[in-house]
Design a protein around this motif. Structure first.
Motif, PDB file in Angstrom:
ATOM      1  N   ARG A 257       0.836  -1.208   0.000  1.00 49.94           N
ATOM      2  CA  ARG A 257       0.000   0.000   0.000  1.00 49.94           C
ATOM      3  C   ARG A 257       0.872   1.259   0.000  1.00 49.94           C
ATOM      4  NH1 ARG A 257      -2.797   3.585  -1.017  1.00 49.94           N
ATOM      5  NH2 ARG A 257      -4.942   4.006  -0.436  1.00 49.94           N
TER       6      ARG A 257
ATOM      7  N   SER B  84     -12.866   9.816   5.915  1.00 51.11           N
ATOM      8  CA  SER B  84     -14.307   9.757   6.181  1.00 51.11           C
ATOM      9  C   SER B  84     -15.100  10.757   5.344  1.00 51.11           C
ATOM     10  CB  SER B  84     -14.579  10.017   7.664  1.00 51.11           C
ATOM     11  OG  SER B  84     -14.136  11.307   8.028  1.00 51.11           O
TER      12      SER B  84
ATOM     13  N   ARG C 287      -2.629   0.809  13.046  1.00 51.73           N
ATOM     14  CA  ARG C 287      -4.045   0.447  12.933  1.00 51.73           C
ATOM     15  C   ARG C 287      -4.633   0.084  14.299  1.00 51.73           C
ATOM     16  NH1 ARG C 287      -7.955  -1.218   8.647  1.00 51.73           N
ATOM     17  NH2 ARG C 287      -9.375  -2.646   9.641  1.00 51.73           N
TER      18      ARG C 287
ATOM     19  N   HIS D 250      -6.383  -3.450   5.086  1.00 55.98           N
ATOM     20  CA  HIS D 250      -6.712  -2.022   5.156  1.00 55.98           C
ATOM     21  C   HIS D 250      -8.216  -1.757   5.153  1.00 55.98           C
ATOM     22  CE1 HIS D 250      -2.679  -0.234   4.754  1.00 55.98           C
ATOM     23  NE2 HIS D 250      -2.395  -1.332   4.060  1.00 55.98           N
TER      24      HIS D 250
ATOM     25  N   GLY E 284     -13.652  -1.756   1.102  1.00 58.52           N
ATOM     26  CA  GLY E 284     -12.375  -2.404   0.921  1.00 58.52           C
ATOM     27  C   GLY E 284     -12.400  -3.843   1.426  1.00 58.52           C
TER      28      GLY E 284
ATOM     29  N   HIS F 104       1.960  -1.072   9.866  1.00 63.12           N
ATOM     30  CA  HIS F 104       0.519  -0.956   9.666  1.00 63.12           C
ATOM     31  C   HIS F 104      -0.229  -1.493  10.884  1.00 63.12           C
ATOM     32  CE1 HIS F 104      -3.430  -2.525   8.159  1.00 63.12           C
ATOM     33  NE2 HIS F 104      -3.513  -1.248   7.838  1.00 63.12           N
TER      34      HIS F 104
ATOM     35  N   CYS G 218     -11.932  -0.754   5.694  1.00 62.42           N
ATOM     36  CA  CYS G 218     -12.362   0.400   6.492  1.00 62.42           C
ATOM     37  C   CYS G 218     -12.700  -0.004   7.931  1.00 62.42           C
ATOM     38  CB  CYS G 218     -13.579   1.053   5.844  1.00 62.42           C
ATOM     39  SG  CYS G 218     -14.086   2.541   6.722  1.00 62.42           S
TER      40      CYS G 218
ATOM     41  N   THR H   6     -18.261   9.529   2.554  1.00 65.78           N
ATOM     42  CA  THR H   6     -19.556   9.616   3.244  1.00 65.78           C
ATOM     43  C   THR H   6     -20.440  10.659   2.565  1.00 65.78           C
ATOM     44  OG1 THR H   6     -18.344   9.095   5.274  1.00 65.78           O
ATOM     45  CG2 THR H   6     -20.622   9.772   5.533  1.00 65.78           C
TER      46      THR H   6
ATOM     47  N   MET I 184     -17.161  -1.600  -1.361  1.00 68.31           N
ATOM     48  CA  MET I 184     -16.987  -0.179  -1.024  1.00 68.31           C
ATOM     49  C   MET I 184     -16.160   0.095   0.227  1.00 68.31           C
ATOM     50  SD  MET I 184     -17.838   2.090  -3.046  1.00 68.31           S
ATOM     51  CE  MET I 184     -17.000   3.073  -1.880  1.00 68.31           C
TER      52      MET I 184
ATOM     53  N   VAL J 243      -1.715   5.161   8.780  1.00 64.74           N
ATOM     54  CA  VAL J 243      -2.044   3.744   8.640  1.00 64.74           C
ATOM     55  C   VAL J 243      -2.367   3.357   7.192  1.00 64.74           C
ATOM     56  CG1 VAL J 243      -4.445   4.210   9.355  1.00 64.74           C
ATOM     57  CG2 VAL J 243      -3.540   1.923   9.589  1.00 64.74           C
ATOM     58  N   LEU J 244      -2.954   4.271   6.448  1.00 71.03           N
ATOM     59  CA  LEU J 244      -3.366   3.955   5.082  1.00 71.03           C
ATOM     60  C   LEU J 244      -2.179   3.618   4.192  1.00 71.03           C
ATOM     61  CD1 LEU J 244      -5.886   3.845   3.261  1.00 71.03           C
ATOM     62  CD2 LEU J 244      -5.445   6.223   2.658  1.00 71.03           C
TER      63      LEU J 244
ATOM     64  N   ARG K 213      -2.494  -0.076  -5.164  1.00 71.47           N
ATOM     65  CA  ARG K 213      -1.590  -1.083  -4.606  1.00 71.47           C
ATOM     66  C   ARG K 213      -0.387  -1.157  -5.538  1.00 71.47           C
ATOM     67  NH1 ARG K 213      -4.892  -0.302  -1.306  1.00 71.47           N
ATOM     68  NH2 ARG K 213      -5.857  -1.775   0.140  1.00 71.47           N
TER      69      ARG K 213
ATOM     70  N   ALA L 114     -14.321   1.728   9.969  1.00 71.65           N
ATOM     71  CA  ALA L 114     -15.453   2.535  10.479  1.00 71.65           C
ATOM     72  C   ALA L 114     -16.711   2.314   9.644  1.00 71.65           C
ATOM     73  CB  ALA L 114     -15.064   4.013  10.462  1.00 71.65           C
TER      74      ALA L 114
HETATM   75  C1  HEM Z   1     -19.216   5.723   3.139  1.00 77.38           C
HETATM   76  C2  HEM Z   1     -18.146   6.049   3.837  1.00 77.38           C
HETATM   77  C3  HEM Z   1     -16.829   5.329   3.771  1.00 77.38           C
HETATM   78  C4  HEM Z   1     -16.325   4.527   2.799  1.00 77.38           C
HETATM   79  C5  HEM Z   1     -16.990   4.113   1.495  1.00 77.38           C
HETATM   80  C6  HEM Z   1     -15.001   4.121   3.218  1.00 77.38           C
HETATM   81  C7  HEM Z   1     -14.173   3.272   2.501  1.00 77.38           C
HETATM   82  C8  HEM Z   1     -12.905   2.919   2.883  1.00 77.38           C
HETATM   83  C9  HEM Z   1     -12.032   2.050   2.130  1.00 77.38           C
HETATM   84  C10 HEM Z   1     -12.352   1.436   0.783  1.00 77.38           C
HETATM   85  C11 HEM Z   1     -10.882   1.903   2.822  1.00 77.38           C
HETATM   86  C12 HEM Z   1      -9.685   1.045   2.437  1.00 77.38           C
HETATM   87  C13 HEM Z   1      -8.626   1.870   1.750  1.00 77.38           C
HETATM   88  C14 HEM Z   1      -7.569   0.966   1.144  1.00 77.38           C
HETATM   89  O1  HEM Z   1      -7.680  -0.260   1.175  1.00 77.38           O
HETATM   90  O2  HEM Z   1      -6.622   1.499   0.562  1.00 77.38           O
HETATM   91  C15 HEM Z   1     -11.008   2.701   4.016  1.00 77.38           C
HETATM   92  C16 HEM Z   1     -10.029   2.821   4.958  1.00 77.38           C
HETATM   93  C17 HEM Z   1     -10.133   3.633   6.042  1.00 77.38           C
HETATM   94  N1  HEM Z   1     -11.259   4.292   6.467  1.00 77.38           N
HETATM   95 FE1  HEM Z   1     -13.057   4.350   5.540  1.00 77.38          FE
HETATM   96  N2  HEM Z   1     -14.732   4.667   4.426  1.00 77.38           N
HETATM   97  C18 HEM Z   1     -15.823   5.417   4.810  1.00 77.38           C
HETATM   98  C19 HEM Z   1     -15.970   6.116   5.970  1.00 77.38           C
HETATM   99  C20 HEM Z   1     -15.029   6.187   6.958  1.00 77.38           C
HETATM  100  C21 HEM Z   1     -15.215   6.860   8.212  1.00 77.38           C
HETATM  101  C22 HEM Z   1     -16.524   7.540   8.658  1.00 77.38           C
HETATM  102  C23 HEM Z   1     -14.033   6.765   8.884  1.00 77.38           C
HETATM  103  C24 HEM Z   1     -13.653   7.271  10.271  1.00 77.38           C
HETATM  104  C25 HEM Z   1     -14.422   7.976  11.072  1.00 77.38           C
HETATM  105  C26 HEM Z   1     -13.114   6.015   8.057  1.00 77.38           C
HETATM  106  C27 HEM Z   1     -11.802   5.721   8.384  1.00 77.38           C
HETATM  107  C28 HEM Z   1     -10.951   4.947   7.619  1.00 77.38           C
HETATM  108  C29 HEM Z   1      -9.550   4.697   7.960  1.00 77.38           C
HETATM  109  C30 HEM Z   1      -8.802   5.250   9.183  1.00 77.38           C
HETATM  110  C31 HEM Z   1      -9.041   3.864   6.962  1.00 77.38           C
HETATM  111  C32 HEM Z   1      -7.602   3.331   6.838  1.00 77.38           C
HETATM  112  C33 HEM Z   1      -7.524   1.906   7.362  1.00 77.38           C
HETATM  113  C34 HEM Z   1      -6.202   1.233   7.050  1.00 77.38           C
HETATM  114  O3  HEM Z   1      -5.473   1.655   6.144  1.00 77.38           O
HETATM  115  O4  HEM Z   1      -5.880   0.238   7.731  1.00 77.38           O
HETATM  116  N3  HEM Z   1     -13.760   5.672   6.908  1.00 77.38           N
HETATM  117  N4  HEM Z   1     -12.261   3.285   4.042  1.00 77.38           N
END
Ligand code: HEM
Length: 473
Positions: A86, A259, A126, A368, A364, A122, A370, A263, A362, A114-115, A311, A372
């Protein structure tokens, strides 16, 4: 050469390297430049027809990547961190000087969060993020989200018209997250303005906004060190994994950026579906279609992320018929994956909802994924439900064909969603006085963790707020 086949989630590295010839320039599709008015939906089918499961694309002039079109290819790449990193610093385009990760463009950068981390780093970062999010009281937060939705609606309900992206779906996520940081709404409005500029196309303003956002999160960590509270930042600071203040600031910034736009566009695309598809609207209105199923349908058919970057291949391999070299970028094609004929079926009888929609990617997959998703779905569900409860006779103020998509190749969301409705009464006696519509920092004392905006007189956050208020006049 390693070959990745559909469904090959356990493929292992180990094949000899080879020098794959780059594709013929005529074969490389540009993802930058003008977005077609109707969006890019037609593009994925055309690319699949021409290239199969993986297509060569350009993200900028001379900046190459592979776009994964097939559902199983996308899932395989997401679930195999030992073959696909990543960390953007592994990208050959960076090593060869065609991409500058310091430029700050959201999809083409690197941050110590973390992303962008892999492996043990990670896991360490995380742990702090996931454990802090797990401490969020969902019942109290759901009430807080409802209150913010009501306050935003109060700001426009008397007008009988609104742009539901600019006035509702866009400010809401940042206001929610800002409350979860334990701050008053004025800071959320400021952060929302700054992040909107970062996603704007004006690079100069974007750089300044990135610097201000950086100050915001440094100031936030300083304040929480001085006055910890029941909030995400304080919980990350006290986490046993021992993140430094600098690291916590970066994870907090990521939580905001990760986020916000997804969202916003999940809410916007769901409202667009309700306003333009009579079958879905009928099923939702007479309670045959629960809001959570409606959201799954939208995430499957009208995905807020059409492409997720990225990736990076850790070795040479064959994916479909694409000869991928170590260091190549693979873009996760959510929208095209959901349109893959191998998984796309028809509609469920009666409601118009696409069958199999819960298989959407959506949020993921793999390490990684999501952390949340429940929070994100709760925010979107509350936003959609509250709006439908409060606004009567809501309809599009333009023809559906006149709606315009964001120019980003990554996001799939509307620039604006103009609606009209019967003018109504604000829920609070003086809508202009509500914290979120006015952005002046007062708040409902029952909000989880929220503090007054003058909590630490004259600190970095306060100075930033004073600067921002000066800008707004
Ligand atoms: C509809 C809303 C959301 C969608 C569609 C979404 C989608 C995603 C996806 C696809 C990833 C993976 C990224 C990757 O694999 O490269 C991700 C990671 C992440 N999301 Fe969400 N997300 C949403 C809302 C949120 C919210 C509300 C928060 C926090 C309050 C959040 C925090 C995070 C964090 C911190 C990661 C990184 C995790 C990691 O890399 O281990 N997301 N999100």
């Amino acid at each position: 050469m390693t070959t990745i086949q559909p469904g090959d989630e356990t493929a292992r590295p180990g094949a000899p390297a080879f020098a794959a010839p780059r594709g013929c320039p005529a074969d490389i599709t540009r993802l930058y430049g003008t977005t077609p008015d109707a969006g890019r939906d037609e593009l994925w089918a055309a690319l699949r027809e021409r290239h199969g499961a993986v297509a060569p694309v350009e993200l900028e002039t001379g900046v190459r990547a592979w776009l994964l079109l097939g559902y199983h290819e996308n899932l395989t790449v997401l679930q195999n961190p030992h073959m696909f990193a990543r960390d953007t610093r592994r990208w050959r385009e960076v090593a060869e000087g065609r991409v500058d990760l310091a430029s700050g463009r959201p999809a083409l950068s690197w941050r110590p969060n973390v992303l962008y981390a892999d492996g043990a780093e990670h896991t360490r970062l995380r742990g702090a993020v996931v454990d802090a999010l797990a401490r969020v009281d969902m019942a109290a937060t759901s009430r807080m989200v409802r209150q913010l939705c009501d306050e935003l609606i109060d700001g426009f309900i008397a007008e009988g018209r609104a742009d539901l992206v600019a006035q509702y779906a866009n400010p809401l996520p940042v206001l929610v997250v800002n409350r979860l940081y334990g701050l008053a709404d004025s800071y959320g409005h400021m952060l929302g303005d700054l992040t909107a500029i970062i996603f704007d196309e004006d690079a100069k303003r974007g750089e300044d906004a990135i610097a201000r956002v950086h100050q915001y999160f440094s100031g936030l960590v300083d304040r929480k060190r001085e006055r910890p509270g029941p909030d995400l930042v304080s919980w990350m600071l006290e986490h046993p994994s021992g993140l430094s203040g600098h690291e916590v600031a970066h994870q907090a910034a990521l939580i905001n950026s990760a986020s916000h736009q997804p969202t916003t566009h999940l809410i916007g695309n769901t409202l667009r579906t309700l306003l333009s598809d009579n079958r879905i609207r009928g099923a939702y209105t007479d309670a045959r279609l629960p809001v959570q199923e409606l959201l799954d349908h939208v995430m499957w058919t009208d995905t807020p992320f059409q492409i997720l970057p990225a990736r990076f291949a850790l070795q040479d391999m064959l994916i479909g018929s694409a000869e991928v070299r170590a260091g190549d970028a693979l873009l996760i094609g959510f929208d095209s994956a959901h349109r893959d004929p191998a998984v796309r079926r028809g509609d469920d009888a009666g409601t118009g909802v696409a069958s199999g929609s819960r298989a959407h990617l959506m949020f993921g997959a793999g390490p990684h994924a999501c952390p949340a998703r429940e929070l994100a779905k709760m925010i979107a569900a509350t936003a959609v439900t509250t709006l439908n409860e409060r606004l009567s006779g809501m309809q599009l103020a333009v023809d559906p064909e006149e709606l315009r998509w964001m120019p980003s190749p990554f996001l799939r969301g509307l620039r604006a969603l103009p609606v009209s409705f019967a003018p109504g009464e604000p829920s609070s006696p003086d809508p202009g006085d509500s914290a979120s519509s006015r952005g002046d920092g007062r708040r409902d004392p029952s909000s989880p963790g929220a503090e007054e905006d003058d909590a630490v007189e004259g600190d970095l956050l306060d100075r930033l707020l004073t600067w921002w208020r000066g800008l707004r006049g």
